[in-house]
Scaffold this motif. Structure first.
Motif, mmCIF file in Angstrom:
data_model
loop_
_atom_site.group_PDB
_atom_site.id
_atom_site.type_symbol
_atom_site.label_atom_id
_atom_site.label_comp_id
_atom_site.label_asym_id
_atom_site.label_seq_id
_atom_site.Cartn_x
_atom_site.Cartn_y
_atom_site.Cartn_z
ATOM 1 N N GLU A 1 -29.972 -1.509 6.526
ATOM 2 C CA GLU A 1 -29.971 -0.055 6.644
ATOM 3 C C GLU A 1 -31.240 0.622 6.127
ATOM 4 O O GLU A 1 -31.571 1.717 6.559
ATOM 5 C CB GLU A 1 -28.744 0.518 5.951
ATOM 6 N N LEU A 2 -31.943 -0.018 5.188
ATOM 7 C CA LEU A 2 -33.123 0.622 4.591
ATOM 8 C C LEU A 2 -34.404 -0.175 4.775
ATOM 9 O O LEU A 2 -35.471 0.273 4.358
ATOM 10 C CB LEU A 2 -32.881 0.871 3.101
ATOM 11 N N VAL B 1 -38.789 0.662 0.344
ATOM 12 C CA VAL B 1 -37.900 1.213 1.370
ATOM 13 C C VAL B 1 -38.742 1.513 2.599
ATOM 14 O O VAL B 1 -39.649 2.336 2.570
ATOM 15 C CB VAL B 1 -37.192 2.490 0.861
ATOM 16 N N ALA C 1 -37.836 2.179 6.483
ATOM 17 C CA ALA C 1 -36.859 2.320 7.562
ATOM 18 C C ALA C 1 -37.328 1.676 8.866
ATOM 19 O O ALA C 1 -36.505 1.272 9.690
ATOM 20 C CB ALA C 1 -36.543 3.794 7.784
ATOM 21 N N ALA D 1 -35.712 -1.622 9.162
ATOM 22 C CA ALA D 1 -34.251 -1.695 9.145
ATOM 23 C C ALA D 1 -33.761 -2.316 10.442
ATOM 24 O O ALA D 1 -34.242 -1.975 11.523
ATOM 25 C CB ALA D 1 -33.659 -0.299 8.969
ATOM 26 N N PRO E 1 -29.951 0.582 11.329
ATOM 27 C CA PRO E 1 -30.044 1.825 10.562
ATOM 28 C C PRO E 1 -28.803 2.717 10.616
ATOM 29 O O PRO E 1 -28.712 3.697 9.885
ATOM 30 C CB PRO E 1 -31.251 2.530 11.177
ATOM 31 N N ILE F 1 -28.835 6.559 10.317
ATOM 32 C CA ILE F 1 -29.394 7.198 9.125
ATOM 33 C C ILE F 1 -30.553 8.070 9.586
ATOM 34 O O ILE F 1 -31.473 7.604 10.236
ATOM 35 C CB ILE F 1 -29.850 6.152 8.092
ATOM 36 N N GLU G 1 -32.228 10.255 7.382
ATOM 37 C CA GLU G 1 -33.148 10.619 6.308
ATOM 38 C C GLU G 1 -32.844 9.771 5.083
ATOM 39 O O GLU G 1 -31.705 9.400 4.845
ATOM 40 C CB GLU G 1 -32.931 12.101 5.974
ATOM 41 N N THR G 2 -33.877 9.446 4.331
ATOM 42 C CA THR G 2 -33.690 8.849 3.008
ATOM 43 C C THR G 2 -34.416 9.722 2.010
ATOM 44 O O THR G 2 -35.400 10.394 2.350
ATOM 45 C CB THR G 2 -34.247 7.407 2.921
ATOM 46 N N ARG G 3 -33.900 9.758 0.797
ATOM 47 C CA ARG G 3 -34.564 10.511 -0.274
ATOM 48 C C ARG G 3 -34.084 10.004 -1.618
ATOM 49 O O ARG G 3 -33.042 9.370 -1.716
ATOM 50 C CB ARG G 3 -34.342 12.006 -0.135
ATOM 51 N N TRP G 4 -34.853 10.292 -2.628
ATOM 52 C CA TRP G 4 -34.500 9.931 -4.000
ATOM 53 C C TRP G 4 -33.819 11.143 -4.637
ATOM 54 O O TRP G 4 -34.296 12.259 -4.518
ATOM 55 C CB TRP G 4 -35.745 9.523 -4.786
ATOM 56 N N TRP G 5 -32.714 10.898 -5.315
ATOM 57 C CA TRP G 5 -31.924 11.974 -5.924
ATOM 58 C C TRP G 5 -31.888 11.806 -7.435
ATOM 59 O O TRP G 5 -31.697 10.700 -7.933
ATOM 60 C CB TRP G 5 -30.479 11.911 -5.439
#
Length: 105
Positions: A7-8, A51, A53, A56, A59, A62, A64-68
């Motif tokens: 996925e990533l 990471v 994408a 991947a 995917p 997915i 969008e990916t982001r750090w939270w």
């Protein structure tokens, strides 16, 4: 490890898998049949550079990916699953890693 790769696009050589922190089970239909999905959450550290994408293999839509941060998780207007993730992340950041995996909704 498989999910990170699929996925990533994370190469498993870039990851050291830590202890299992939590688990979540969900029943849902797949192809008209009821199945139980069991998700296991592990502690790991991954650099943002790991990471990718573009690498991947699955995917799963997915977008969008982001750090939270914990504050970001708590303030999110988006739906964040699993329920209880912010509490778990906050506990781990504060050094309170659960001795046994917790059950999340």
């Amino acid at each position: 490890m498989r999910e990170l790769r699929e996925e990533l696009g994370v190469d498993e050589k870039a990851v050291e898998l830590g202890p299992q922190l939590a688990e979540r089970s969900k029943d849902h239909l797949v192809g008209g049949r009821e199945v139980r999905q069991v998700e296991r959450y592990f502690l790991t550290r991954v650099s943002a550079a790991a990471v990718d994408a573009a690498h991947a293999t699955q995917p799963d839509n997915i977008r969008e990916t982001r750090w939270w941060t914990v504050s970001d998780l708590r303030a999110a207007t988006e739906t964040v699953y699993p329920v209880g993730l912010a509490d778990l992340v906050e506990a781990v950041v504060e050094g309170r890693t659960p001795a046994l995996p917790v059950v999340l909704d």
